[in-house]
Design an enzyme around this catalytic site. Structure first.
Site, PDB file in Angstrom:
ATOM      1  N   GLY A 158      -7.835   4.861  -5.045  1.00 36.78           N
ATOM      2  CA  GLY A 158      -9.204   5.274  -5.298  1.00 36.78           C
ATOM      3  C   GLY A 158     -10.082   5.380  -4.076  1.00 36.78           C
TER       4      GLY A 158
ATOM      5  N   SER B  15      -3.375   7.731  -1.939  1.00 35.83           N
ATOM      6  CA  SER B  15      -2.468   6.676  -2.382  1.00 35.83           C
ATOM      7  C   SER B  15      -1.408   7.243  -3.314  1.00 35.83           C
ATOM      8  CB  SER B  15      -3.249   5.563  -3.087  1.00 35.83           C
ATOM      9  OG  SER B  15      -3.947   6.075  -4.217  1.00 35.83           O
TER      10      SER B  15
ATOM     11  N   ASP C  27      -1.937  16.687   0.531  1.00 40.08           N
ATOM     12  CA  ASP C  27      -1.712  15.242   0.588  1.00 40.08           C
ATOM     13  C   ASP C  27      -0.228  14.926   0.706  1.00 40.08           C
ATOM     14  OD1 ASP C  27      -4.389  15.293   0.125  1.00 40.08           O
ATOM     15  OD2 ASP C  27      -4.322  14.349  -1.843  1.00 40.08           O
TER      16      ASP C  27
ATOM     17  N   ALA D  12       1.325   9.140  -1.369  1.00 41.96           N
ATOM     18  CA  ALA D  12       2.200   8.203  -0.655  1.00 41.96           C
ATOM     19  C   ALA D  12       3.227   7.601  -1.611  1.00 41.96           C
ATOM     20  CB  ALA D  12       1.357   7.102  -0.005  1.00 41.96           C
TER      21      ALA D  12
ATOM     22  N   GLY E  17      -9.575   7.805  -1.657  1.00 45.81           N
ATOM     23  CA  GLY E  17      -9.527   9.156  -1.111  1.00 45.81           C
ATOM     24  C   GLY E  17      -8.617   9.303   0.080  1.00 45.81           C
TER      25      GLY E  17
ATOM     26  N   PRO F 294      -4.723   1.876  -0.208  1.00 44.16           N
ATOM     27  CA  PRO F 294      -5.543   1.448  -1.344  1.00 44.16           C
ATOM     28  C   PRO F 294      -5.834   2.592  -2.309  1.00 44.16           C
ATOM     29  CG  PRO F 294      -6.861   1.561   0.650  1.00 44.16           C
ATOM     30  CD  PRO F 294      -5.443   1.768   1.070  1.00 44.16           C
TER      31      PRO F 294
END
Length: 1039
Positions: free
Chosen positions: A695, A700, A745, A703, A697, A693
């Protein structure tokens, strides 16, 4: 029974029916308008002194003369034009209406010629400040509202109370001016709002971009609204939780004066000529209109054109006083921006609406969904609007068959309700002030205020879209083995897997199943289904099913430790989560590529032979307010023989915020071109489906980037090491998207492994290993529901502050080393030697703040760093902060000490956490792990990156941990905000037990009770993109 008794009984029944309006459920698909109509019709024979509505006569007069004060927002003409309809009926019923507005008088007087209409030219709010017809300036909107309604608030309230008394107002109506409700309450006059959206919901998004220090604006607006008695809610509504009660009415639409035939005759246009009306709310369009913009034989009627604007021969300039509803009804379609007025009139007159998205206006998705549901909308890309490539959109529009059959007498019904309320119905029973009534609410990612006990009324289509993406809070965290096996068998039946392995991942099998269904959608365009999601239709024609498709998968991540310290060189510990993004890619020769009609028109207009085109479809557009598709000529990435610069690419994608999301996907192609010298000769079709999803954290964006680049690389035979691929993806986000993120990330999404923590030192990206999660330890993520963005003002300012602090520390160390500075300060070489020249030299050339130990920071620099510094002051003294991805705003004050201190201590905490994970199993181990999470959380807050929602979740974990009834079997030990902060997800550590999972679910329910939002829970893990590899598949053709 006497005649009087009969009348009294009829009166009581009618009153009960009218009172029941307040209890009706949220209006869906306009069906309830019939219920309202029957109630209203049942009142037509009531006592003579009461109002009645007759189908032909409208609102009948009441024996009681009333004075209404009707406040109109300063945002656009749409509000004023719908107010006209309500006011017209009130005046026809014999009442006086004082309209408070900033709109021109003619908007009202052209429709209402009556001495009972009084216009007072006062502006008490400002709406959204627009840079042009399509662009909203979010920060300027907040600043203008402060200037208009916050700074002079006390004076406004005093003036309005005095004025309301002076006109002897009986009732106040607001569309939808916040302060009017409070002024009415102060004057002791009842009030009602009539609207489809409220400004607290609109401004909540602006606060995210401008910084949470503007949040008090939203709180104040909600408190103002809460003073009104109830809301008369119009179709296409947004969630409006600050209102106590709701009555739904049909569309409020201006009446027609002339028939289509009469209008065309006056304009000299034949019945068989196709006509489009260009209607952008009277605002200057700023682009050149071209004769070639229209299909052959078409005419365009232009509203609000300036006197000096020269038009092509197939464009007709309408008079300034032209009555727009008549023109719309006489046209074959309309081209403009979405607003309540344009949407309601397009639906009412069954005129297809070709619309262009506005930036940053939260009302739009709700109106757009209503428009498309009734087969009345076609979206035009902004680029094609400005370039004059209108033909494919207009031709598509006239092929639609609009099917809205709901009521259009909302103005009449709203006037009826207002009059009934003003003469004594629905008296307010709640005398508490709004501030004491309201509670926190988290709605669609925004922090708002709500009346307790009232349904927040999230539209059904939004919830359905969330469920389709697998983002429902109630979704099962695991898939049973037999269900998983059946999914695997099913996807193998649909495709030949030529290379790769689904690895038993149920989400991958589900994605392949959805791919198999796309050709069915493409073949059934003549489907009898009333509404198919537009992104699915676009995806249905994306692939050539006879050719190979490449599929990649990349998970999101849970930031266990490290967070924002990544850009300061910290050790970080990250866990890849179960939720992932899938990307399917197919290469095609340009001549064989299935192009969308507007892409075909663009290439034909350039007069060129088929050239490589990139076409992207991204699922989930409905819940994130972005366009579902993107396309471009790949030649746009070239400047002669070389790729364009990152700066040019950033500007290219920023042209249309509705399509800026494509930078995360298409940007991977440009990075491969620049960094690896790859050239793309074939067209590319790309489908993005992410269950990570946005927003929240949980990365997203990373990914999407990693999955996109992995799939593109696989389709083009590129072998890229997972670590290198992560670094390339960071360049996408830093240089093309323009978000100043670190690399952790992308590294986790690319290099992570299931049920392990990826340990990495971000200097810049050294993976130091994978840390096994002990069997007795478990991590969860709980979503606060508050949208998070690393591109937001708060994250960016904290990063700037950290780099400022590093520059100051380096400068201080250099100053100590300087002989002249040392002697001037009374120092001597021996003391310098004792301190360690090598140490000072290392600090004078400090590359990363995390290379400075906490004790060294405290001993030498902590008391010398300023808490806050103005950007201009810093630049004058230090020239630059040496961060390649942020820019200092000279007019802004930045926190320095807390952002600089955080990564220094966070690096120490992460190292300690990693060591504890390998220590002996004990309660002390878990307590220490949890304590480190708490420390990190409060350090975020000190930097200004906390949020009410995440703080509440951490407090709930603490309460659960320290509850005496749980102390004997303690299961949850700590929690912290994650990633970039300012909302998003909280990471929780606890014992791996059934009791822990039960407590997590209990926290979920308590949070919902407090905020109205049921948070998502992230649990479980999955492999990174490197471990997954890729799939090369071909559709099995059934015989």
């Amino acid at each position: 029974m006497s005649e009087r008794a009969k009348l009294q009984k009829k009166k009581k029944v009618t009153e009960d029916l009218l009172d029941s309006l307040l209890l009706l459920p949220p209006w869906r698909n306009f069906a309830i308008s019939q219920s309202h109509q029957s109630i209203i019709e049942s009142s037509s024979q009531r006592l003579p002194e009461k109002m009645r509505i007759d189908e032909n006569e409208g609102v009948s007069a009441s024996s009681k003369h009333l004075v209404f004060a009707y406040y109109v927002t300063g945002h656009g003409f749409g509000h004023a034009t719908r107010v006209v309809e309500v006011v017209r009926h009130l005046i026809a019923a014999g009442h006086d209406v004082h309209v408070v507005t900033g709109a021109p008088d003619f908007v009202f007087t052209s429709e209402i010629q009556s001495p009972r209409l009084k216009i007072r030219k006062v502006l008490l709010d400002c709406g959204a400040v627009q840079a042009d017809a399509l662009t909203v300036d979010r920060l300027a909107s907040l600043e203008k509202y402060v200037e208009t309604a916050v700074v002079p608030r006390a004076e406004i309230l005093e003036t309005e109370v005095e004025w309301l008394h002076s006109i002897k107002a009986d009732f106040v109506v607001s569309d939808v001016v916040p302060v009017a409700c409070r002024a009415a309450a102060d004057a002791g006059i009842r009030s009602v709002c009539v609207t489809n959206f409220s400004w607290d919901f609109i401004y909540a998004e602006y606060v995210m971009a401008a910084g949470y220090h503007h949040r008090s604006i939203v709180w104040q607006i909600a408190e103002d609204y809460s003073h009104c008695e109830f809301l008369i809610r119009l179709p296409g509504y947004c969630p409006m939780p600050a209102f106590r009660d709701v009555i739904d009415v049909p569309l409020v639409v201006r009446r027609l004066h002339k028939s289509r035939k009469e209008v065309r005759k006056e304009l000299g246009i034949a019945e068989d000529v196709n006509v489009v009306i260009l209607n952008f709310g009277g605002q200057p369009s700023g682009w050149n209109l071209k004769e070639t913009s229209l299909p052959t034989g078409w005419l365009c009627l232009v509203c609000g054109a300036s006197e000096t604007l020269e038009l092509p021969p197939n464009f007709i300039k309408l008079a300034k006083d032209a009555y727009t509803p008549d023109i719309i009804a006489a046209s074959d379609c309309m081209l403009g921006k979405i607003g309540y007025g344009t949407v309601s009139e397009a639906l009412s007159y069954k005129v297809p609406f070709v619309f262009v998205r506005r930036d940053y206006f939260n009302e739009e998705p709700f109106l757009r969904n209503m428009l498309e549901f009734y087969q009345c909308g076609v979206e035009m890309i902004r680029r094609d609007l400005l370039m004059g490539q209108w033909t494919p959109y207009l031709e598509r529009a006239v092929s639609l068959k609009p099917c809205y059959e709901g009521g259009i007498n909302g103005g009449e019904i709203a006037a009826h309700i207002l009059q009934e309320t003003a003469i004594g119905r629905h008296c307010a029973s709640d005398k508490l002030s709004g501030a004491r009534r309201l509670r926190d609410a988290i709605i669609l990612g925004y922090q708002l205020q709500r009346v307790p006990g009232r349904d927040i009324a999230i539209p059904e289509w939004y919830s359905r879209a969330e469920n389709e993406l697998g983002q429902s809070a109630g979704s099962s965290p695991t898939v049973q083995a037999n269900e998983n096996n059946s999914l695997v068998e099913s996807c193998i039946d649909d495709f030949d897997i030529l290379q790769g392995d689904v690895q038993g991942l149920s989400d991958t099998c589900t994605f392949l199943k959805s791919l198999a269904m796309l050709d069915a959608i493409h073949d059934s365009e003549k489907s009898t289904e009333k509404k198919t999601v537009r992104e699915r239709k676009a995806a249905g024609g994306l692939f050539n099913w006879e050719e190979e498709i490449f599929v990649a998968r990349a998970p999101g991540r849970l930031d266990v430790m490290g967070g924002i310290a990544d850009y300061s060189g910290s050790l970080v510990l990250q866990m890849p989560i179960r939720e992932a993004c899938h990307v399917a890619v197919q290469r095609n020769l340009p001549g064989k590529h299935r192009l969308w009609k507007h892409a075909q028109a663009r290439q034909q207009a350039k007069g060129q032979v088929p050239t490589p085109v990139l076409q992207i479809v991204s699922y989930g557009s409905e819940i994130s307010n972005r366009a579902p598709t993107f396309d471009m000529d790949l030649s746009d990435f070239m400047d002669g023989d070389e790729p364009i610069s990152y700066e040019k690419a950033r500007k290219f994608f920023a042209q249309d915020p509705a399509q800026k999301w494509a930078a995360y996907v298409a940007g991977t192609i440009l990075v491969l071109m620049i960094e690896l010298g790859v050239r793309f000769e074939d067209s590319i079709s790309l489908l993005v489906s992410s269950a990570v999803p946005e927003g929240k954290g949980v990365s997203s964006s990373a990914a999407v980037e990693v999955a996109s680049m992995s799939a593109i690389a696989a389709a083009h035979g590129l072998s890229i090491d997972p670590r290198d691929l992560a670094i390339l993806c960071q360049k996408v986000e830093n240089h093309i998207v323009g978000a100043p993120c670190g690399v952790m990330d992308q590294m986790t999404s690319s290099c992570g492994e299931a049920n392990k923590l990826l340990a990495m030192i971000c200097q810049p990206a050294e993976v130091v290993g994978l840390v096994e999660i002990p069997n007795h330890v478990r991590f969860w993520g709980i979503d606060s529901g508050i949208r998070h963005s690393v591109g937001g003002a708060d994250y960016r300012s904290v990063r700037v502050g950290a780099y400022m602090g590093r520059k100051m520390i380096k400068s201080m160390a250099s100053s100590i080393l300087s002989p002249s500075a040392s002697s001037a300060n009374g120092g001597n070489p021996e003391e310098l030697e004792d301190e360690g020249i090598d140490l000072l030299e290392a600090e004078a050339s400090l590359d990363y703040l995390c290379n400075l130990s906490p004790h060294r920071y405290e001993a030498r620099y902590a008391d010398k760093l300023p808490d806050i510094m103005l950007g201009q002051t810093f630049i004058e003294e230090y020239a630059d902060h040496d961060d390649p991805v942020t820019v200092i705003d000279q007019k802004r004050s930045y926190s320095v000490k807390a952002p600089a201190r955080h990564p220094i201590y966070e690096n120490f905490r992460v190292k300690t956490f990693k060591a504890l994970l390998t220590s002996a199993t004990s309660d002390e181990q878990l307590t220490a792990l949890g304590g480190l999470l708490y420390q990190c959380h409060y350090s975020y807050s000190a930097c200004g990156l906390g949020s009410d929602g995440t703080n509440r979740l951490v407090q709930l974990v603490q309460g659960m941990q320290h509850n005496k009834s749980n102390s004997e079997d303690g299961t949850l030990y700590g929690a912290k905000i994650t990633g970039g902060g300012s909302g998003g997800t909280v990471c929780v550590v606890g014992r791996n037990s059934l009791r822990s999972s039960q407590q997590i679910l209990e926290i979920q329910q308590r949070y919902k009770a407090a905020t109205g939002y049921l948070p998502l829970i992230f649990e479980g893990s999955s492999p990174g993109a490197g471990k997954f590899g890729y799939l090369r598949i071909r559709r099995r053709i059934s015989l």
